[in-house]
Design a protein around this motif. Structure first.
Motif, PDB file in Angstrom:
ATOM      1  N   ILE A 158       0.839  -1.202   0.000  1.00  0.00           N
ATOM      2  CA  ILE A 158       0.000   0.000   0.000  1.00  0.00           C
ATOM      3  C   ILE A 158       0.871   1.248   0.000  1.00  0.00           C
ATOM      4  N   LYS A 159       1.933   1.247   0.822  1.00  0.00           N
ATOM      5  CA  LYS A 159       2.833   2.404   0.861  1.00  0.00           C
ATOM      6  C   LYS A 159       3.481   2.636  -0.507  1.00  0.00           C
ATOM      7  N   THR A 160       3.860   1.562  -1.175  1.00  0.00           N
ATOM      8  CA  THR A 160       4.466   1.689  -2.504  1.00  0.00           C
ATOM      9  C   THR A 160       3.483   2.313  -3.477  1.00  0.00           C
ATOM     10  N   HIS A 161       2.233   1.829  -3.473  1.00  0.00           N
ATOM     11  CA  HIS A 161       1.212   2.403  -4.356  1.00  0.00           C
ATOM     12  C   HIS A 161       0.984   3.880  -4.041  1.00  0.00           C
ATOM     13  N   ILE A 162       0.939   4.224  -2.755  1.00  0.00           N
ATOM     14  CA  ILE A 162       0.685   5.613  -2.379  1.00  0.00           C
ATOM     15  C   ILE A 162       1.837   6.508  -2.820  1.00  0.00           C
ATOM     16  N   ASN A 163       3.064   6.032  -2.705  1.00  0.00           N
ATOM     17  CA  ASN A 163       4.201   6.825  -3.194  1.00  0.00           C
ATOM     18  C   ASN A 163       4.102   7.063  -4.695  1.00  0.00           C
ATOM     19  N   ARG A 164       3.644   6.050  -5.436  1.00  0.00           N
ATOM     20  CA  ARG A 164       3.462   6.219  -6.879  1.00  0.00           C
ATOM     21  C   ARG A 164       2.336   7.199  -7.165  1.00  0.00           C
ATOM     22  N   ILE A 165       1.275   7.146  -6.344  1.00  0.00           N
ATOM     23  CA  ILE A 165       0.168   8.092  -6.496  1.00  0.00           C
ATOM     24  C   ILE A 165       0.664   9.509  -6.271  1.00  0.00           C
ATOM     25  N   PHE A 166       1.456   9.710  -5.209  1.00  0.00           N
ATOM     26  CA  PHE A 166       2.010  11.035  -4.940  1.00  0.00           C
ATOM     27  C   PHE A 166       2.815  11.541  -6.134  1.00  0.00           C
ATOM     28  N   ALA A 167       3.648  10.659  -6.702  1.00  0.00           N
ATOM     29  CA  ALA A 167       4.503  11.066  -7.821  1.00  0.00           C
ATOM     30  C   ALA A 167       3.675  11.420  -9.056  1.00  0.00           C
ATOM     31  N   LYS A 168       2.694  10.580  -9.380  1.00  0.00           N
ATOM     32  CA  LYS A 168       1.906  10.800 -10.596  1.00  0.00           C
ATOM     33  C   LYS A 168       0.986  12.011 -10.485  1.00  0.00           C
ATOM     34  N   THR A 169       0.499  12.293  -9.274  1.00  0.00           N
ATOM     35  CA  THR A 169      -0.434  13.405  -9.087  1.00  0.00           C
ATOM     36  C   THR A 169       0.256  14.672  -8.601  1.00  0.00           C
ATOM     37  N   ALA A 170       1.592  14.617  -8.481  1.00  0.00           N
ATOM     38  CA  ALA A 170       2.369  15.759  -7.995  1.00  0.00           C
ATOM     39  C   ALA A 170       1.859  16.226  -6.638  1.00  0.00           C
ATOM     40  N   SER A 171       1.518  15.270  -5.784  1.00  0.00           N
ATOM     41  CA  SER A 171       1.013  15.573  -4.444  1.00  0.00           C
ATOM     42  C   SER A 171       2.153  15.475  -3.435  1.00  0.00           C
ATOM     43  N   ARG A 172       2.282  16.505  -2.599  1.00  0.00           N
ATOM     44  CA  ARG A 172       3.361  16.500  -1.608  1.00  0.00           C
ATOM     45  C   ARG A 172       3.016  15.636  -0.402  1.00  0.00           C
ATOM     46  N   ASP A 173       1.720  15.457  -0.149  1.00  0.00           N
ATOM     47  CA  ASP A 173       1.322  14.695   1.025  1.00  0.00           C
ATOM     48  C   ASP A 173      -0.073  14.119   0.806  1.00  0.00           C
ATOM     49  N   ARG A 174      -0.594  13.474   1.836  1.00  0.00           N
ATOM     50  CA  ARG A 174      -1.889  12.802   1.757  1.00  0.00           C
ATOM     51  C   ARG A 174      -3.024  13.812   1.524  1.00  0.00           C
ATOM     52  N   VAL A 175      -2.920  14.972   2.177  1.00  0.00           N
ATOM     53  CA  VAL A 175      -3.962  16.000   2.017  1.00  0.00           C
ATOM     54  C   VAL A 175      -4.054  16.445   0.564  1.00  0.00           C
ATOM     55  N   ALA A 176      -2.898  16.671  -0.070  1.00  0.00           N
ATOM     56  CA  ALA A 176      -2.887  17.090  -1.472  1.00  0.00           C
ATOM     57  C   ALA A 176      -3.434  15.990  -2.375  1.00  0.00           C
ATOM     58  N   ALA A 177      -3.123  14.734  -2.059  1.00  0.00           N
ATOM     59  CA  ALA A 177      -3.631  13.625  -2.865  1.00  0.00           C
ATOM     60  C   ALA A 177      -5.144  13.524  -2.748  1.00  0.00           C
ATOM     61  N   ILE A 178      -5.669  13.734  -1.548  1.00  0.00           N
ATOM     62  CA  ILE A 178      -7.131  13.685  -1.360  1.00  0.00           C
ATOM     63  C   ILE A 178      -7.796  14.825  -2.114  1.00  0.00           C
ATOM     64  N   ARG A 179      -7.173  15.991  -2.082  1.00  0.00           N
ATOM     65  CA  ARG A 179      -7.709  17.121  -2.845  1.00  0.00           C
ATOM     66  C   ARG A 179      -7.724  16.798  -4.347  1.00  0.00           C
ATOM     67  N   TYR A 180      -6.655  16.150  -4.827  1.00  0.00           N
ATOM     68  CA  TYR A 180      -6.577  15.731  -6.223  1.00  0.00           C
ATOM     69  C   TYR A 180      -7.724  14.767  -6.532  1.00  0.00           C
ATOM     70  N   ALA A 181      -7.966  13.819  -5.643  1.00  0.00           N
ATOM     71  CA  ALA A 181      -9.032  12.842  -5.849  1.00  0.00           C
ATOM     72  C   ALA A 181     -10.377  13.530  -5.972  1.00  0.00           C
ATOM     73  N   GLN A 182     -10.609  14.509  -5.128  1.00  0.00           N
ATOM     74  CA  GLN A 182     -11.883  15.237  -5.168  1.00  0.00           C
ATOM     75  C   GLN A 182     -12.030  16.019  -6.460  1.00  0.00           C
ATOM     76  N   GLN A 183     -10.937  16.613  -6.911  1.00  0.00           N
ATOM     77  CA  GLN A 183     -10.975  17.419  -8.143  1.00  0.00           C
ATOM     78  C   GLN A 183     -11.220  16.561  -9.374  1.00  0.00           C
ATOM     79  N   HIS A 184     -10.826  15.277  -9.313  1.00  0.00           N
ATOM     80  CA  HIS A 184     -10.936  14.402 -10.470  1.00  0.00           C
ATOM     81  C   HIS A 184     -12.032  13.346 -10.312  1.00  0.00           C
ATOM     82  N   GLY A 185     -12.887  13.551  -9.339  1.00  0.00           N
ATOM     83  CA  GLY A 185     -14.029  12.672  -9.178  1.00  0.00           C
ATOM     84  C   GLY A 185     -13.677  11.271  -8.729  1.00  0.00           C
ATOM     85  N   LEU A 186     -12.589  11.137  -7.970  1.00  0.00           N
ATOM     86  CA  LEU A 186     -12.148   9.829  -7.505  1.00  0.00           C
ATOM     87  C   LEU A 186     -12.450   9.631  -6.013  1.00  0.00           C
ATOM     88  N   ASP A 187     -13.371  10.414  -5.496  1.00  0.00           N
ATOM     89  CA  ASP A 187     -13.721  10.279  -4.088  1.00  0.00           C
ATOM     90  C   ASP A 187     -15.085   9.631  -3.919  1.00  0.00           C
TER      91      ASP A 187
END
Length: 233
Positions: free
Chosen positions: A204-233
């Protein structure tokens, strides 16, 4: 049964934790068919010990300072192809396994292996055979079939939402990464996601690190914001 006339297998042990390294050296040296000729606390020392002692095999931790296990494996394979690299680590996630095997490791064990299993694996690897821990085999099978979701009871299943086809996902996210991102956006912890998807916490940590890299998210909060913006929530 071990041939009493055979010469002991010469082995180097490399692990950055002194207690683990010293324990492995003592444990293996007690076996009549193993001769620990050197030990190392990091990847650079491991290379030096192999060059000095010319062992038949090296028992190598994956995460070490100076040079990590994967880079050390790659250099050992290039400089000393006759030496069998046996990885012994706590990490069994698909990224670590695949990267290290591609670098040239002949065997991959997790640290719950007992000394006889480790000894047999060292002998097998030195003879040119590949040996994988059962957990590692399961990880490789799961990594080879990413499009097949695990079957899990409805009561235990983590809600994954309406997964979009891979072609519809933004920024190269895979369906699995999108699923994990959705679960993150729903407030689930890494442990909860791992349990719901029947994956290890390291995976799971490996997948999340890849998610951070692909979405240019610095942390979990930014990744969640990305998910909301792209309808992935």
């Amino acid at each position: 049964m071990t041939d009493p006339t055979a010469r002991p297998l010469r082995v180097v042990v490399a692990d950055d934790q002194a207690s683990v390294r010293e324990g492995l050296v003592l444990m293996l040296d007690l076996l009549p068919d193993i001769d620990v000729v050197g030990s190392a606390a990091n990847g650079r020392q491991a290379l030096d010990q192999v060059a000095e002692h010319r062992p038949a095999a090296i028992l190598l931790d994956l995460h070490m300072p100076v040079l990590d296990g994967t880079e050390t494996t790659r250099l050992l394979t290039e400089q000393h192809p006759e030496v069998a690299v046996v990885v012994l680590t706590t990490y069994a996630d698909d990224a670590s396994v695949l990267e290290t095997l591609r670098a040239g490791a002949r065997a991959y064990l997790t640290k719950d292996a007992d000394r006889l299993h480790i000894a047999r694996t060292l002998h097998s690897a030195a003879a040119g055979l590949s040996v994988l821990d059962p957990r590692v085999q399961a990880t490789l099978l799961a990594a080879a079939t990413p499009s097949v979701p695990p079957v899990r009871p409805v009561a235990e299943a983590a809600p994954a939402g309406n997964a979009a086809p891979a072609d519809d996902l933004p920024d190269g996210l895979t369906p699995r990464e999108a699923e994990i991102l959705t679960l993150m956006a729903r407030g689930m912890t890494n442990a909860e996601i791992a349990a719901g998807l029947f994956l290890s916490s390291n995976t799971i940590k490996t997948h999340i690190n890849r998610i951070f890299a692909k979405t240019a998210s610095r942390d979990r909060v930014a990744a969640i914001r990305y998910a909301q913006q792209h309808g992935l929530d």
